[in-house]
Design a protein around this motif. Structure first.
Motif, PDB file in Angstrom:
ATOM      1  N   ARG A 232     -26.003  15.925 -36.041  1.00  0.00           N
ATOM      2  CA  ARG A 232     -26.010  14.845 -37.029  1.00  0.00           C
ATOM      3  C   ARG A 232     -26.962  15.161 -38.172  1.00  0.00           C
ATOM      4  NH1 ARG A 232     -24.689   9.077 -35.142  1.00  0.00           N
ATOM      5  NH2 ARG A 232     -25.803   8.647 -37.063  1.00  0.00           N
ATOM      6  N   LYS A 233     -26.686  14.571 -39.313  1.00  0.00           N
ATOM      7  CA  LYS A 233     -27.591  14.665 -40.455  1.00  0.00           C
ATOM      8  C   LYS A 233     -28.542  13.477 -40.506  1.00  0.00           C
ATOM      9  CE  LYS A 233     -24.812  17.633 -43.454  1.00  0.00           C
ATOM     10  NZ  LYS A 233     -23.969  18.143 -42.368  1.00  0.00           N
ATOM     11  N   THR A 234     -28.146  12.359 -39.889  1.00  0.00           N
ATOM     12  CA  THR A 234     -29.007  11.185 -39.804  1.00  0.00           C
ATOM     13  C   THR A 234     -29.228  10.848 -38.339  1.00  0.00           C
ATOM     14  OG1 THR A 234     -27.183   9.580 -39.792  1.00  0.00           O
ATOM     15  CG2 THR A 234     -28.025  10.290 -41.950  1.00  0.00           C
ATOM     16  N   CYS A 235     -30.276  10.106 -38.072  1.00  0.00           N
ATOM     17  CA  CYS A 235     -30.561   9.675 -36.695  1.00  0.00           C
ATOM     18  C   CYS A 235     -30.052   8.252 -36.507  1.00  0.00           C
ATOM     19  CB  CYS A 235     -32.066   9.740 -36.432  1.00  0.00           C
ATOM     20  SG  CYS A 235     -32.526   9.154 -34.778  1.00  0.00           S
ATOM     21  N   CYS A 236     -29.431   7.995 -35.372  1.00  0.00           N
ATOM     22  CA  CYS A 236     -28.879   6.663 -35.112  1.00  0.00           C
ATOM     23  C   CYS A 236     -29.905   5.737 -34.463  1.00  0.00           C
ATOM     24  CB  CYS A 236     -27.637   6.767 -34.229  1.00  0.00           C
ATOM     25  SG  CYS A 236     -27.998   7.196 -32.505  1.00  0.00           S
ATOM     26  N   TYR A 237     -31.084   6.245 -34.130  1.00  0.00           N
ATOM     27  CA  TYR A 237     -32.193   5.473 -33.540  1.00  0.00           C
ATOM     28  C   TYR A 237     -31.991   5.125 -32.072  1.00  0.00           C
ATOM     29  CZ  TYR A 237     -33.079   4.646 -38.534  1.00  0.00           C
ATOM     30  OH  TYR A 237     -33.274   4.785 -39.874  1.00  0.00           O
ATOM     31  N   TYR A 238     -31.011   5.738 -31.423  1.00  0.00           N
ATOM     32  CA  TYR A 238     -30.800   5.441 -30.001  1.00  0.00           C
ATOM     33  C   TYR A 238     -32.059   5.689 -29.182  1.00  0.00           C
ATOM     34  CZ  TYR A 238     -29.306   6.234 -25.176  1.00  0.00           C
ATOM     35  OH  TYR A 238     -29.205   6.211 -23.811  1.00  0.00           O
ATOM     36  N   TYR A 239     -32.805   6.722 -29.521  1.00  0.00           N
ATOM     37  CA  TYR A 239     -33.991   7.085 -28.746  1.00  0.00           C
ATOM     38  C   TYR A 239     -35.015   5.951 -28.715  1.00  0.00           C
ATOM     39  CZ  TYR A 239     -36.883   7.778 -32.923  1.00  0.00           C
ATOM     40  OH  TYR A 239     -37.599   7.579 -34.063  1.00  0.00           O
ATOM     41  N   GLN A 240     -34.936   5.029 -29.667  1.00  0.00           N
ATOM     42  CA  GLN A 240     -35.923   3.954 -29.721  1.00  0.00           C
ATOM     43  C   GLN A 240     -35.663   2.844 -28.702  1.00  0.00           C
ATOM     44  OE1 GLN A 240     -37.528   2.501 -33.357  1.00  0.00           O
ATOM     45  NE2 GLN A 240     -36.967   4.330 -34.526  1.00  0.00           N
ATOM     46  N   VAL A 241     -34.477   2.843 -28.097  1.00  0.00           N
ATOM     47  CA  VAL A 241     -34.198   1.864 -27.040  1.00  0.00           C
ATOM     48  C   VAL A 241     -33.873   2.536 -25.711  1.00  0.00           C
ATOM     49  CG1 VAL A 241     -33.377   0.129 -28.672  1.00  0.00           C
ATOM     50  CG2 VAL A 241     -31.748   1.703 -27.640  1.00  0.00           C
ATOM     51  N   ALA A 242     -33.752   3.861 -25.708  1.00  0.00           N
ATOM     52  CA  ALA A 242     -33.399   4.584 -24.487  1.00  0.00           C
ATOM     53  C   ALA A 242     -34.598   4.708 -23.561  1.00  0.00           C
ATOM     54  CB  ALA A 242     -32.878   5.975 -24.831  1.00  0.00           C
ATOM     55  N   LYS A 243     -34.312   4.797 -22.286  1.00  0.00           N
ATOM     56  CA  LYS A 243     -35.376   5.015 -21.312  1.00  0.00           C
ATOM     57  C   LYS A 243     -35.940   6.428 -21.495  1.00  0.00           C
ATOM     58  CE  LYS A 243     -33.393   1.891 -17.873  1.00  0.00           C
ATOM     59  NZ  LYS A 243     -32.815   1.764 -16.509  1.00  0.00           N
ATOM     60  N   GLU A 244     -37.231   6.532 -21.392  1.00  0.00           N
ATOM     61  CA  GLU A 244     -37.917   7.822 -21.476  1.00  0.00           C
ATOM     62  C   GLU A 244     -37.622   8.539 -22.794  1.00  0.00           C
ATOM     63  OE1 GLU A 244     -36.884  10.068 -18.034  1.00  0.00           O
ATOM     64  OE2 GLU A 244     -37.784   8.627 -16.640  1.00  0.00           O
ATOM     65  N   GLU A 245     -37.404   7.769 -23.841  1.00  0.00           N
ATOM     66  CA  GLU A 245     -37.164   8.310 -25.189  1.00  0.00           C
ATOM     67  C   GLU A 245     -36.085   9.404 -25.157  1.00  0.00           C
ATOM     68  OE1 GLU A 245     -40.004  10.537 -27.967  1.00  0.00           O
ATOM     69  OE2 GLU A 245     -40.468   8.451 -28.397  1.00  0.00           O
ATOM     70  N   ASP A 246     -34.961   9.078 -24.542  1.00  0.00           N
ATOM     71  CA  ASP A 246     -33.842  10.002 -24.456  1.00  0.00           C
ATOM     72  C   ASP A 246     -33.168  10.112 -25.823  1.00  0.00           C
ATOM     73  OD1 ASP A 246     -32.143  11.748 -23.295  1.00  0.00           O
ATOM     74  OD2 ASP A 246     -30.938  10.252 -22.230  1.00  0.00           O
ATOM     75  N   TYR A 247     -32.511  11.251 -26.080  1.00  0.00           N
ATOM     76  CA  TYR A 247     -31.864  11.493 -27.361  1.00  0.00           C
ATOM     77  C   TYR A 247     -30.369  11.731 -27.167  1.00  0.00           C
ATOM     78  CZ  TYR A 247     -36.522  12.254 -29.383  1.00  0.00           C
ATOM     79  OH  TYR A 247     -37.816  12.093 -29.805  1.00  0.00           O
ATOM     80  N   CYS A 248     -29.584  11.419 -28.191  1.00  0.00           N
ATOM     81  CA  CYS A 248     -28.175  11.816 -28.194  1.00  0.00           C
ATOM     82  C   CYS A 248     -28.078  13.339 -28.238  1.00  0.00           C
ATOM     83  CB  CYS A 248     -27.456  11.239 -29.416  1.00  0.00           C
ATOM     84  SG  CYS A 248     -27.514   9.449 -29.562  1.00  0.00           S
ATOM     85  N   ASP A 249     -26.983  13.886 -27.740  1.00  0.00           N
ATOM     86  CA  ASP A 249     -26.815  15.343 -27.726  1.00  0.00           C
ATOM     87  C   ASP A 249     -26.905  15.956 -29.118  1.00  0.00           C
ATOM     88  OD1 ASP A 249     -26.567  15.455 -25.023  1.00  0.00           O
ATOM     89  OD2 ASP A 249     -24.375  15.492 -25.002  1.00  0.00           O
ATOM     90  N   ALA A 250     -26.377  15.241 -30.099  1.00  0.00           N
ATOM     91  CA  ALA A 250     -26.326  15.792 -31.458  1.00  0.00           C
ATOM     92  C   ALA A 250     -27.450  15.255 -32.346  1.00  0.00           C
ATOM     93  CB  ALA A 250     -24.972  15.486 -32.085  1.00  0.00           C
ATOM     94  N   CYS A 251     -28.477  14.707 -31.756  1.00  0.00           N
ATOM     95  CA  CYS A 251     -29.553  14.097 -32.530  1.00  0.00           C
ATOM     96  C   CYS A 251     -30.313  15.129 -33.339  1.00  0.00           C
ATOM     97  CB  CYS A 251     -30.519  13.370 -31.589  1.00  0.00           C
ATOM     98  SG  CYS A 251     -31.877  12.559 -32.474  1.00  0.00           S
ATOM     99  N   PRO A 252     -30.518  14.901 -34.628  1.00  0.00           N
ATOM    100  CA  PRO A 252     -31.273  15.868 -35.431  1.00  0.00           C
ATOM    101  C   PRO A 252     -32.742  15.943 -35.055  1.00  0.00           C
ATOM    102  CG  PRO A 252     -30.811  13.889 -36.702  1.00  0.00           C
ATOM    103  CD  PRO A 252     -30.042  13.760 -35.423  1.00  0.00           C
ATOM    104  N   ARG A 253     -33.288  14.851 -34.505  1.00  0.00           N
ATOM    105  CA  ARG A 253     -34.678  14.861 -34.065  1.00  0.00           C
ATOM    106  C   ARG A 253     -34.861  15.765 -32.853  1.00  0.00           C
ATOM    107  NH1 ARG A 253     -37.843  10.535 -36.014  1.00  0.00           N
ATOM    108  NH2 ARG A 253     -36.649   9.086 -37.324  1.00  0.00           N
ATOM    109  N   ALA A 254     -33.957  15.633 -31.882  1.00  0.00           N
ATOM    110  CA  ALA A 254     -34.062  16.443 -30.666  1.00  0.00           C
ATOM    111  C   ALA A 254     -33.866  17.914 -30.969  1.00  0.00           C
ATOM    112  CB  ALA A 254     -33.035  15.977 -29.640  1.00  0.00           C
ATOM    113  N   ASN A 255     -32.998  18.207 -31.912  1.00  0.00           N
ATOM    114  CA  ASN A 255     -32.674  19.599 -32.188  1.00  0.00           C
ATOM    115  C   ASN A 255     -33.648  20.269 -33.145  1.00  0.00           C
ATOM    116  OD1 ASN A 255     -29.952  20.332 -30.842  1.00  0.00           O
ATOM    117  ND2 ASN A 255     -29.719  18.216 -31.539  1.00  0.00           N
ATOM    118  N   ARG A 256     -34.631  19.511 -33.629  1.00  0.00           N
ATOM    119  CA  ARG A 256     -35.698  20.121 -34.398  1.00  0.00           C
ATOM    120  C   ARG A 256     -36.917  20.418 -33.523  1.00  0.00           C
ATOM    121  NH1 ARG A 256     -34.493  16.272 -38.735  1.00  0.00           N
ATOM    122  NH2 ARG A 256     -36.163  14.940 -37.970  1.00  0.00           N
ATOM    123  N   ARG A 257     -36.871  19.943 -32.288  1.00  0.00           N
ATOM    124  CA  ARG A 257     -38.010  20.102 -31.410  1.00  0.00           C
ATOM    125  C   ARG A 257     -38.120  21.510 -30.866  1.00  0.00           C
ATOM    126  NH1 ARG A 257     -37.427  15.457 -27.148  1.00  0.00           N
ATOM    127  NH2 ARG A 257     -39.610  15.801 -26.768  1.00  0.00           N
TER     128      ARG A 257
END
Length: 257
Positions: A232-257
């Motif tokens: 993704r080019k934008t973040c959908c903010y799912y990690y802000q409500v997910a348990k243990e700060e989980d990320y979507c597979d295509a999350c740009p935040r997770a893939n920059r880590r």
């Protein structure tokens, strides 16, 4: 343009995989007209109700997750029926009712009910014109005005909301349809997909510029798990409500880590 009904197996597929239902079958379940999402007061109420239910930190996060779910329940079945069955659902917002669940086992927006089940189909040699009408009914007359209202009430960029819909679109055509189709339907899948992400005029989407083109790349990238994916080019903010700060597979935040 001819009007008809879905075959029984076609309707069962949409119910099973996209949680579509006949509105009359939901009489014992609290439902709300989808058009309420265009009413500022009612839409704000839904956002605040969902924010509390999800323990979301803000309306902005809530609006993004609502848009993801709304796209799944509207964009996915409409485009699937258009391409796979060559049938056009009535995707006008007035034809839908929302089923809002407060049970922890269900998504907050758990089902979508349809009042009119009649579908259109193209006349011989006129599929492109028919396709434009289906797309305009779905996007320009439904998705775009909902996105504008969510953007206003939650102060969230429309680009995030459109990419939430784009993610559904890409997955539908690149994964589900390609895997299920055979013969001439394969060609129709590729033609419809190319039109949706590159060639369709912005007016069909109710926007001044093409809302999906910026998010489409010819080759999926490789995300953090080393599996091919369209990042993704934008973040959908799912990690802000997910348990243990989980990320979507295509999350740009997770893939920059």
């Amino acid at each position: 343009m001819k009007n008809d009904l879905l075959e029984a197996d076609e309707w069962e597929y949409l119910k099973k995989h996209f949680r579509m239902n006949e509105a009359s079958a939901l009489q014992l379940t609290p439902t709300h007209p989808a058009a309420h999402l265009l009413d500022e007061e009612k839409c704000a109420g839904y956002l605040d109700q969902m924010t509390a239910f999800m323990a979301s930190p803000s309306r902005k996060v809530t609006a993004s997750l609502l848009a993801k779910r709304y796209a799944f329940l509207t964009v996915a079945p409409t485009l699937y029926a258009m391409t796979m069955y060559n049938k056009g659902l009535d995707a006008s917002i007035g034809n839908y009712c929302l089923v809002l669940s407060e049970q922890s086992s269900d998504p907050w927006l758990s089902h979508m009910g349809m009042r009119i089940l009649a579908v259109s189909s193209p006349k011989d040699g006129c599929r492109n014109e028919w396709r434009d009408r289906v797309l305009a009914g779905l996007f320009a007359e439904n998705i775009a005005p909902v996105w504008r209202n969510l953007s206003k009430l939650a102060r969230i960029p429309r680009t995030i909301l459109w990419e939430n819909a784009a993610v559904r679109l890409f997955s539908l055509y690149e994964k589900r349809m390609e895997k299920e189709a055979t013969g001439e339907i394969i060609e129709r899948i590729r033609d419809d997909f190319s039109y949706l992400v590159k060639l369709a005029p912005p007016a069909l989407f109710g926007e001044d510029s093409h809302p999906f083109a910026p998010f489409y790349g010819e080759e999926p990238a490789v995300h953090a798990s080393n599996q091919p994916a369209r990042i993704r080019k934008t973040c959908c903010y799912y990690y802000q409500v997910a348990k243990e700060e989980d990320y979507c597979d295509a999350c740009p935040r997770a893939n920059r880590r």
